[in-house]
Design a protein around this motif. Sequence first.
Motif, mmCIF file in Angstrom:
data_model
loop_
_atom_site.group_PDB
_atom_site.id
_atom_site.type_symbol
_atom_site.label_atom_id
_atom_site.label_comp_id
_atom_site.label_asym_id
_atom_site.label_seq_id
_atom_site.Cartn_x
_atom_site.Cartn_y
_atom_site.Cartn_z
ATOM 1 N N PRO A 60 6.942 -3.585 25.875
ATOM 2 C CA PRO A 60 8.149 -4.261 25.384
ATOM 3 C C PRO A 60 8.476 -3.941 23.927
ATOM 4 C CG PRO A 60 6.329 -5.805 25.583
ATOM 5 C CD PRO A 60 5.846 -4.509 26.152
ATOM 6 N N ALA A 61 9.761 -3.949 23.641
ATOM 7 C CA ALA A 61 10.231 -3.778 22.267
ATOM 8 C C ALA A 61 10.188 -5.140 21.582
ATOM 9 C CB ALA A 61 11.653 -3.227 22.268
ATOM 10 N N SER A 62 9.863 -5.132 20.302
ATOM 11 C CA SER A 62 9.843 -6.378 19.539
ATOM 12 C C SER A 62 11.273 -6.799 19.204
ATOM 13 C CB SER A 62 9.059 -6.191 18.240
ATOM 14 O OG SER A 62 9.774 -5.336 17.360
ATOM 15 N N ARG A 63 11.445 -8.020 18.771
ATOM 16 C CA ARG A 63 12.775 -8.489 18.343
ATOM 17 C C ARG A 63 13.326 -7.612 17.230
ATOM 18 N NH1 ARG A 63 14.082 -14.661 18.584
ATOM 19 N NH2 ARG A 63 13.248 -15.159 20.625
ATOM 20 N N GLU A 64 12.436 -7.231 16.314
ATOM 21 C CA GLU A 64 12.866 -6.395 15.188
ATOM 22 C C GLU A 64 13.307 -5.009 15.664
ATOM 23 O OE1 GLU A 64 9.884 -8.099 15.244
ATOM 24 O OE2 GLU A 64 10.662 -9.744 14.028
ATOM 25 N N GLU A 65 12.580 -4.438 16.624
ATOM 26 C CA GLU A 65 12.958 -3.135 17.162
ATOM 27 C C GLU A 65 14.295 -3.205 17.892
ATOM 28 O OE1 GLU A 65 8.730 -0.940 18.095
ATOM 29 O OE2 GLU A 65 9.289 -2.672 19.325
ATOM 30 N N ALA A 67 16.716 -5.438 17.347
ATOM 31 C CA ALA A 67 17.768 -5.649 16.345
ATOM 32 C C ALA A 67 18.084 -4.338 15.626
ATOM 33 C CB ALA A 67 17.351 -6.727 15.353
ATOM 34 N N ALA A 68 17.050 -3.562 15.302
ATOM 35 C CA ALA A 68 17.270 -2.274 14.635
ATOM 36 C C ALA A 68 18.071 -1.326 15.526
ATOM 37 C CB ALA A 68 15.933 -1.647 14.255
ATOM 38 N N LYS A 69 17.782 -1.336 16.830
ATOM 39 C CA LYS A 69 18.529 -0.472 17.749
ATOM 40 C C LYS A 69 19.991 -0.894 17.822
ATOM 41 C CE LYS A 69 18.443 1.537 22.338
ATOM 42 N NZ LYS A 69 17.684 1.689 23.586
ATOM 43 N N VAL A 70 20.234 -2.196 17.896
ATOM 44 C CA VAL A 70 21.619 -2.680 17.934
ATOM 45 C C VAL A 70 22.333 -2.298 16.640
ATOM 46 C CG1 VAL A 70 23.081 -4.741 17.991
ATOM 47 C CG2 VAL A 70 21.159 -4.543 19.559
ATOM 48 N N PRO A 75 27.522 -0.113 15.615
ATOM 49 C CA PRO A 75 28.634 0.157 14.690
ATOM 50 C C PRO A 75 29.630 1.203 15.173
ATOM 51 C CG PRO A 75 26.635 -0.110 13.449
ATOM 52 C CD PRO A 75 26.241 -0.068 14.907
ATOM 53 N N ALA A 76 29.271 1.990 16.169
ATOM 54 C CA ALA A 76 30.225 2.946 16.736
ATOM 55 C C ALA A 76 31.362 2.218 17.436
ATOM 56 C CB ALA A 76 29.513 3.877 17.713
ATOM 57 N N ASP A 84 26.006 -8.127 13.029
ATOM 58 C CA ASP A 84 25.093 -9.127 12.472
ATOM 59 C C ASP A 84 25.247 -10.476 13.167
ATOM 60 O OD1 ASP A 84 24.128 -7.224 10.702
ATOM 61 O OD2 ASP A 84 25.429 -7.869 9.059
ATOM 62 N N GLU A 85 26.493 -10.863 13.438
ATOM 63 C CA GLU A 85 26.726 -12.126 14.139
ATOM 64 C C GLU A 85 26.146 -12.083 15.549
ATOM 65 O OE1 GLU A 85 30.289 -15.062 15.756
ATOM 66 O OE2 GLU A 85 30.837 -13.366 14.456
#
Length: 108
Positions: A60-65, A67-70, A75-76, A84-85
């Motif tokens: 599994p990906a962590s919450r931080e990983e 969020a970083a992917k999003v 932004p595209a 951020d929201e």
Amino acid sequence: VEHFGATSYEDPEIVAFLDRITVEGDPGIPALGAAVEVRTRDGTVRAASVVTPKGHPTSPASREELAAKVRRMAPARMARQSVDELIERVRRIENEPSLDRILELVRV
């Protein structure tokens, strides 16, 4: 994301690079797995493989990983403030009175 646009495949440097790539199937690698081997001009070989990709239930990906992917991908299609929201609303989804705002943010 922009790296996968049609104009990328018209770039002469990318076309020349693609001509040097060989793709081969390996029945010994699991369906979700992957392996890559890179041989440089000086003969150095670098290799890596994974049995299951990041984000799979067994890796599994962590919450931080996540969020970083999003933050890297969204932004595209979304304004930075909306990204951020979205992340903050999903992090505290159990406190959201409804999913309306989250769905509104991701609607393209």
